[in-house]
Design an enzyme around this catalytic site. Structure first.
Site, PDB file in Angstrom:
ATOM      1  N   ASP A  52      31.302  37.435  58.992  1.00  0.00           N
ATOM      2  CA  ASP A  52      31.419  36.123  58.610  1.00  0.00           C
ATOM      3  C   ASP A  52      31.131  35.283  59.675  1.00  0.00           C
ATOM      4  O   ASP A  52      31.648  35.478  60.833  1.00  0.00           O
ATOM      5  CB  ASP A  52      32.714  35.584  57.840  1.00  0.00           C
ATOM      6  CG  ASP A  52      32.522  34.166  57.035  1.00  0.00           C
ATOM      7  OD1 ASP A  52      32.349  34.487  55.631  1.00  0.00           O
ATOM      8  OD2 ASP A  52      32.381  33.258  57.511  1.00  0.00           O
ATOM      9  N   THR A 102      24.090  34.457  44.102  1.00  0.00           N
ATOM     10  CA  THR A 102      23.407  34.203  42.850  1.00  0.00           C
ATOM     11  C   THR A 102      22.320  33.127  43.223  1.00  0.00           C
ATOM     12  O   THR A 102      22.336  32.276  43.863  1.00  0.00           O
ATOM     13  CB  THR A 102      24.142  33.316  41.930  1.00  0.00           C
ATOM     14  OG1 THR A 102      25.363  34.025  41.619  1.00  0.00           O
ATOM     15  CG2 THR A 102      23.662  32.931  40.721  1.00  0.00           C
ATOM     16  N   PHE A 162      35.521  32.942  25.426  1.00  0.00           N
ATOM     17  CA  PHE A 162      34.922  31.587  25.861  1.00  0.00           C
ATOM     18  C   PHE A 162      34.834  30.742  24.695  1.00  0.00           C
ATOM     19  O   PHE A 162      33.661  29.901  24.824  1.00  0.00           O
ATOM     20  CB  PHE A 162      33.567  32.169  26.580  1.00  0.00           C
ATOM     21  CG  PHE A 162      33.672  32.472  27.880  1.00  0.00           C
ATOM     22  CD1 PHE A 162      33.406  31.543  28.742  1.00  0.00           C
ATOM     23  CD2 PHE A 162      34.123  33.592  28.437  1.00  0.00           C
ATOM     24  CE1 PHE A 162      33.668  31.870  30.525  1.00  0.00           C
ATOM     25  CE2 PHE A 162      34.236  34.006  29.707  1.00  0.00           C
ATOM     26  CZ  PHE A 162      34.044  33.346  30.801  1.00  0.00           C
ATOM     27  N   CYS A 167      30.890  28.011  40.131  1.00  0.00           N
ATOM     28  CA  CYS A 167      29.625  28.849  39.551  1.00  0.00           C
ATOM     29  C   CYS A 167      29.006  28.295  38.409  1.00  0.00           C
ATOM     30  O   CYS A 167      27.878  27.907  38.520  1.00  0.00           O
ATOM     31  CB  CYS A 167      29.904  30.253  39.473  1.00  0.00           C
ATOM     32  SG  CYS A 167      30.376  31.200  40.764  1.00  0.00           S
TER      33      CYS A 167
HETATM   34  P1  NAD Z   1      32.332  31.101  49.529  1.00  0.00           P
HETATM   35  O1  NAD Z   1      31.863  30.127  50.151  1.00  0.00           O
HETATM   36  O2  NAD Z   1      33.601  31.547  49.243  1.00  0.00           O
HETATM   37  O3  NAD Z   1      31.829  32.345  50.876  1.00  0.00           O
HETATM   38  C1  NAD Z   1      30.718  32.540  51.500  1.00  0.00           C
HETATM   39  C2  NAD Z   1      30.878  32.837  52.826  1.00  0.00           C
HETATM   40  O4  NAD Z   1      29.741  33.138  53.728  1.00  0.00           O
HETATM   41  C3  NAD Z   1      31.673  31.905  53.715  1.00  0.00           C
HETATM   42  O5  NAD Z   1      32.819  32.528  54.304  1.00  0.00           O
HETATM   43  C4  NAD Z   1      30.857  31.512  54.900  1.00  0.00           C
HETATM   44  O6  NAD Z   1      31.685  31.138  56.164  1.00  0.00           O
HETATM   45  C5  NAD Z   1      30.046  32.815  55.000  1.00  0.00           C
HETATM   46  N1  NAD Z   1      28.446  32.482  55.499  1.00  0.00           N
HETATM   47  C6  NAD Z   1      27.757  31.431  55.387  1.00  0.00           C
HETATM   48  N2  NAD Z   1      26.539  31.781  56.376  1.00  0.00           N
HETATM   49  C7  NAD Z   1      26.833  32.659  56.730  1.00  0.00           C
HETATM   50  C8  NAD Z   1      26.183  33.584  57.696  1.00  0.00           C
HETATM   51  N3  NAD Z   1      24.781  33.066  58.071  1.00  0.00           N
HETATM   52  N4  NAD Z   1      26.596  34.638  58.181  1.00  0.00           N
HETATM   53  C9  NAD Z   1      27.849  35.358  57.905  1.00  0.00           C
HETATM   54  N5  NAD Z   1      28.409  34.335  57.091  1.00  0.00           N
HETATM   55  C10 NAD Z   1      28.049  33.288  56.410  1.00  0.00           C
HETATM   56  O7  NAD Z   1      31.151  31.672  48.286  1.00  0.00           O
HETATM   57  P2  NAD Z   1      31.247  32.582  47.279  1.00  0.00           P
HETATM   58  O8  NAD Z   1      31.990  32.082  46.182  1.00  0.00           O
HETATM   59  O9  NAD Z   1      31.763  33.842  47.632  1.00  0.00           O
HETATM   60  O10 NAD Z   1      30.106  32.859  46.669  1.00  0.00           O
HETATM   61  C11 NAD Z   1      28.936  33.578  47.541  1.00  0.00           C
HETATM   62  C12 NAD Z   1      27.745  33.499  46.527  1.00  0.00           C
HETATM   63  O11 NAD Z   1      28.143  34.532  45.331  1.00  0.00           O
HETATM   64  C13 NAD Z   1      27.128  32.365  45.869  1.00  0.00           C
HETATM   65  O12 NAD Z   1      25.867  32.736  45.708  1.00  0.00           O
HETATM   66  C14 NAD Z   1      27.711  32.329  44.405  1.00  0.00           C
HETATM   67  O13 NAD Z   1      26.842  31.743  43.520  1.00  0.00           O
HETATM   68  C15 NAD Z   1      27.919  33.885  44.098  1.00  0.00           C
HETATM   69  N6  NAD Z   1      29.031  34.444  43.337  1.00  0.00           N
HETATM   70  C16 NAD Z   1      30.201  33.678  43.331  1.00  0.00           C
HETATM   71  C17 NAD Z   1      31.248  34.019  42.512  1.00  0.00           C
HETATM   72  C18 NAD Z   1      32.698  33.391  42.426  1.00  0.00           C
HETATM   73  O14 NAD Z   1      33.337  33.254  41.424  1.00  0.00           O
HETATM   74  N7  NAD Z   1      32.966  32.722  43.521  1.00  0.00           N
HETATM   75  C19 NAD Z   1      31.037  34.901  41.457  1.00  0.00           C
HETATM   76  C20 NAD Z   1      29.751  35.361  41.417  1.00  0.00           C
HETATM   77  C21 NAD Z   1      28.802  35.125  42.353  1.00  0.00           C
END
Ligand code: NAD
Length: 437
Positions: free
Chosen positions: A30, A123, A250, A261
């Site tokens: 991260d 996503t 749902f 999301c």
């Molecule tokens: P988040 O914001 O919780 O985590 C993303 C992480 O990526 C952060 O900790 C950020 O610091 C890090 N980051 C950003 N740029 C970076 C880089 N260049 N190098 C290293 N780390 C970096 O996001 P999330 O909720 O985990 O979502 C991530 C993806 O997954 C999104 O596309 C989201 O739509 C998808 N998604 C989320 C969920 C959910 O329930 N949260 C479920 C399925 C899919």
């Protein structure tokens, strides 16, 4: 296997922890130094049931480690997962800057003669895989790699369980070599695997989340008809849901869908379809119904209280759903802000979400925060249920009523049984159900 996850948020950290629990060696990367420092200190930056234990166990077993260096992660790993944010832009389309940046970082880290599989778990819009591959190639002419789409379907609040026992694993691939490696990654999970082309895999994620949002908006539209006719949406949902072709999940009427999301993914799918020349008006209606739910709820509150200005209102729930500390795009937060804007005085309680709501400045400083649900209702003229935490169901309602100034309950999640609320002497407003007085 040696795996690397770039982005250690809700998806990346839980994925890393679950992969390591299954015996893989995982490096979580991260670029947020503070997050990595916390993880090194044994502290977990997010709340997710079961996650802390999983992280501690696998760090101790030396199967899970954290770094800020993409180079380090890429050097160590055969398979590199991307789990960085894909937030919405003002026009609803997806901001791809995080993904593009990671693609460049991976390109710069790849060494000649080192074959790597780059897996997109974020996503993303359909055709992103092609762009990621082209970007890596552009920045590193000698890179040997394949790109895979592996969308994530976990739900916050039960993310560990969802990852450990997924309904399906989707692998979008154009390379047998990469597909075989992915099958090895997921073999310990013993879950059904669907292998598709990359574009179909990317589309599956947006189509799935949009369909779930549609189901929520459908029952919310039905709830408005129930309110106008005196029917009970919970009974209607039971009757619809008993049909196995439809299912009961749902079909819960409420304030609508929120979180990090569904709102962004529906918006993204509308934008993606439009860009491809195939307008998706059905999803625009899904959004319209969702936005109308909060307005209908506020009208209900005005119906009960007449004027909201100067009213003392207790709000139970700030997170967008129970069992998480995630307050991003939470309708509970929107509701609190609307009540404050109308001049009400709000005292809120949430089991896990209060810290982040303050840290991210999502609620005004005038909102008082209570230590317990009971403390929140002291002298309140109304209680609002904004998130369906189990804890709220197990309250001593005689005590709740005795603490309140006037016993009005506005239940935005249909959490309670109307007959029980009547027994306790509450005036009870729910969604799509007759008012109990
Ligand atoms: P988040 O914001 O919780 O985590 C993303 C992480 O990526 C952060 O900790 C950020 O610091 C890090 N980051 C950003 N740029 C970076 C880089 N260049 N190098 C290293 N780390 C970096 O996001 P999330 O909720 O985990 O979502 C991530 C993806 O997954 C999104 O596309 C989201 O739509 C998808 N998604 C989320 C969920 C959910 O329930 N949260 C479920 C399925 C899919």
């Amino acid at each position: 296997m040696d795996l690397c996850i770039i982005g250690s948020g809700y998806v990346g950290l839980v994925t890393g922890a679950c992969f390591s629990e299954m015996g893989h060696h995982v490096t979580c990367v991260d670029n947020d130094q503070r997050k990595v420092d916390m993880l090194h200190a044994g502290r977990i930056p997010i709340y997710e049931p079961g996650l802390e234990e999983l992280v501690h166990r696998n760090v101790s077993a030396k199967r899970l480690r954290f770094t800020t260096s993409t180079q380090d992660g890429v050097d160590q790993s055969q398979v590199i997962f991307i789990a960085v944010p894909t937030p919405p832009q003002p026009d609803g389309s997806v901001d791809m800057t995080f993904i593009e940046k990671v693609a460049r970082e991976i390109a710069n880290a790849l060494k000649p003669g080192q074959y790597r599989v780059v897996v997109d778990k974020s996503t993303v819009p359909v055709c992103t895989g092609e762009r990621v591959a082209a970007t890596i190639q552009r920045y590193n002419k000698t890179a040997e790699f394949d790109v895979i789409s592996n969308p994530e379907f976990l739900r916050e609040g039960c993310a560990v369980e969802d990852l450990m026992k997924p309904d399906r694993i989707v692998i979008g691939s154009s390379s047998d070599r990469a597909t075989d490696l992915m099958r090895r990654v997921y073999a310990p999970f013993q879950a059904p695997v669907l292998v598709t082309d990359i574009n179909s895999a990317e589309l599956i994620k947006h189509a799935a989340n949009s369909f779930l949002s549609l189901k929520i908006s459908y029952i919310n539209a039905v709830s408005a008809i129930c309110e106008a006719s005196g029917a009970d949406v919970e009974l209607v949902a039971d009757g619809i849901g008993m049909d196995r072709r439809i299912g009961r999940q749902f079909l819960n009427a409420g304030l609508g869908y929120g979180g990090s999301c569904f709102p962004k993914d529906v918006k993204a799918f509308i934008a993606i379809a439009e860009e491809l020349g195939v307008p998706f008006n059905l999803l625009k209606e899904v959004e319209r119904i969702n936005a109308a739910q909060l307005e209908r709820f506020l009208r209900k509150m005005r119906d009960g209280l007449w004027v909201l200005k100067e009213k003392k209102i207790a709000v139970w729930g700030l997170t967008f759903k129970p069992d998480t500390d995630d307050v991003r795009n939470s309708l509970a937060i929107d509701l609190v802000n609307r009540l404050i804007a109308e001049g009400a005085s709000v005292t809120a309680y949430d089991p896990k979400g209060m810290e982040k709501a303050i840290e991210w400045k999502l609620i005004p400083a005038s909102v008082k925060l209570a230590k317990t649900p009971l403390e929140a209702v002291a002298d309140a003229e109304a209680l609002v249920i904004a998130t369906e935490w189990k804890e709220f169901q197990n309250q001593d309602f005689a005590a709740v009523k005795s603490q309140m100034h006037t016993p009005l309950v506005f239940d935005g999640r249909n959490l309670f049984d109307p007959a029980t609320m009547k027994e306790f002497g509450f005036i009870y407003y729910a969604i799509g159900r007759p008012v109990v007085k």
